[in-house]
Design an enzyme around this catalytic site. Structure first.
Site, PDB file in Angstrom:
ATOM      1  CG  HIS A  92      63.741 -62.471  28.294  1.00 14.65           C
ATOM      2  ND1 HIS A  92      63.395 -61.420  29.136  1.00 14.65           N
ATOM      3  CD2 HIS A  92      63.484 -63.609  28.989  1.00 14.65           C
ATOM      4  CE1 HIS A  92      62.964 -61.915  30.292  1.00 14.65           C
ATOM      5  NE2 HIS A  92      63.000 -63.232  30.211  1.00 14.65           N
ATOM      6  N   GLY A 181      67.852 -41.790  40.995  1.00 11.85           N
ATOM      7  CA  GLY A 181      68.460 -41.437  39.725  1.00 11.85           C
ATOM      8  C   GLY A 181      67.684 -40.391  38.948  1.00 11.85           C
ATOM      9  N   PRO A 182      68.134 -40.068  37.745  1.00 12.49           N
ATOM     10  CG  PRO A 182      69.176 -40.187  35.658  1.00 12.49           C
ATOM     11  CD  PRO A 182      69.300 -40.695  37.066  1.00 12.49           C
ATOM     12  CB  VAL A 185      65.906 -43.331  30.203  1.00 14.89           C
ATOM     13  CG1 VAL A 185      65.069 -43.062  28.966  1.00 14.89           C
ATOM     14  CG2 VAL A 185      66.686 -44.621  30.045  1.00 14.89           C
ATOM     15  CE  LYS A 189      75.571 -44.914  30.979  1.00 15.41           C
ATOM     16  NZ  LYS A 189      75.987 -43.969  32.047  1.00 15.41           N
ATOM     17  N   GLY A 190      69.306 -47.563  29.344  1.00 19.01           N
ATOM     18  CA  GLY A 190      67.987 -47.970  29.820  1.00 19.01           C
ATOM     19  C   GLY A 190      67.837 -47.721  31.301  1.00 19.01           C
TER      20      GLY A 190
END
Length: 303
Positions: A92, A181-182, A185, A189-190
């Site tokens: 997936h 967020g930053p 990446v 974590k992605g």
């Protein structure tokens, strides 16, 4: 009887084979009150689990007190600790350890309320957990769609042979700018995609074949994007030996439901000389979700 003011959070995590990780993620729910896990859908082939959380909504959102958001944040935090995206593989597609979160209003709750929760959670995930976070649906100022983010981030393209997704992204640099967020990446974590929409059903139909090209054609033809059923999104995913699923999002299930998708996939499969099996929903209906929450007695439900 007064209709309830409830909200639902569907939270999808890229892991289902590591049972210890799932236990730690679910423990985060038990440590907080207010929100309940109404359904849990695990698929070991996809290596993915979907949780359906429901809670009553607070009367005053400006206080920042929302148990549904707090529980979702706790689960995200626990998942990021328990799962390393670089070690993940499955059939997936996914963008991160916590791949997708969507909030839906239930009962007489409003889209404005779930939008507030989605944006608030996105800020906390982005700033406190330092994960790039993308917003879609009503949570995004311009109503950006989920599939447009996914296409922009390469979600639909397997990164290895055999139609399998393995490990994290190849680069710390993102092709799209996150909303929270930053801008870079963490490969372990992605990223996370968070939205607020009306209710969506997920319905998958197995086709007993190994011909990916043909099943991709079927998925395209059944979808609105390919000129098929309105409000239906579909993709072809490998699901075990000799089976490929047409996995569908039903964006307006009151207008186009699983029965119509089943009939159309069966028709298209027959034209390709294939056999389609009986499809299945990955969650309860909206009405059953509400009733399950109102009738809820135990502290956990296993499915």
């Amino acid at each position: 009887m007064l209709r309830p003011v409830l909200a639902c959070c569907k939270l999808y995590i890229s892991e289902s084979r590591n049972k210890a990780a799932l236990v730690s993620i679910e423990r985060a729910v038990k440590l907080l009150s207010g929100a309940r896990i109404i359904n849990k859908f695990e698929d070991e082939t996809y290596n993915r689990v979907g949780y359906t959380l429901v809670s009553k909504l607070p009367p005053n959102f400006s206080s920042g007190d929302c148990s549904l958001k707090d529980v979702a944040f706790a689960m995200v935090k626990a998942a990021l600790i328990a799962v390393n995206f670089n070690s993940h593989s499955g059939t997936h597609p996914r963008l991160g350890v916590v791949d997708h979160i969507c909030f839906h209003p239930l009962g007489i709750a409003s889209m404005e309320q779930t939008t507030y929760i989605a944006r608030s959670l996105a800020r906390e995930v982005g700033t406190k957990l330092e994960v790039p976070t993308f917003l879609y649906g009503a949570a995004h100022e311009e109503g950006r769609t989920l599939d447009s983010i996914r296409r922009g981030l390469g979600y639909f393209r397997p990164n290895t042979r055999g139609n399998i997704w393995v490990g994290g992204p190849n680069s710390q640099h993102l092709p799209l700018s996150p909303d929270e967020g930053p801008s870079h990446v963490d490969l372990s974590k992605g990223v996370v995609v968070i939205g607020s929409t009306r209710w969506v059903d997920n319905y998958n139909v197995p086709i007993f074949s190994t011909d990916f090209s043909a099943v991709r054609r079927i998925a395209k033809l059944v979808s609105e994007r390919g000129g098929g059923l309105p409000s239906v999104q579909a993709m072809a995913l490998a699901h075990g030996e000799g089976t490929i699923e047409v996995a569908c999002n039903l964006l307006e299930p009151s207008k186009v439901g699983g029965d119509q998708v089943q009939i159309e996939v069966e028709r298209l499969a027959k034209e390709e000389g294939m056999v389609a099996g009986k499809g299945y929903f990955t969650d309860f209906s909206e009405e059953k979700i509400i009733n399950a929450f109102l009738d809820y007695k135990d502290s956990s439900i296993d499915h």
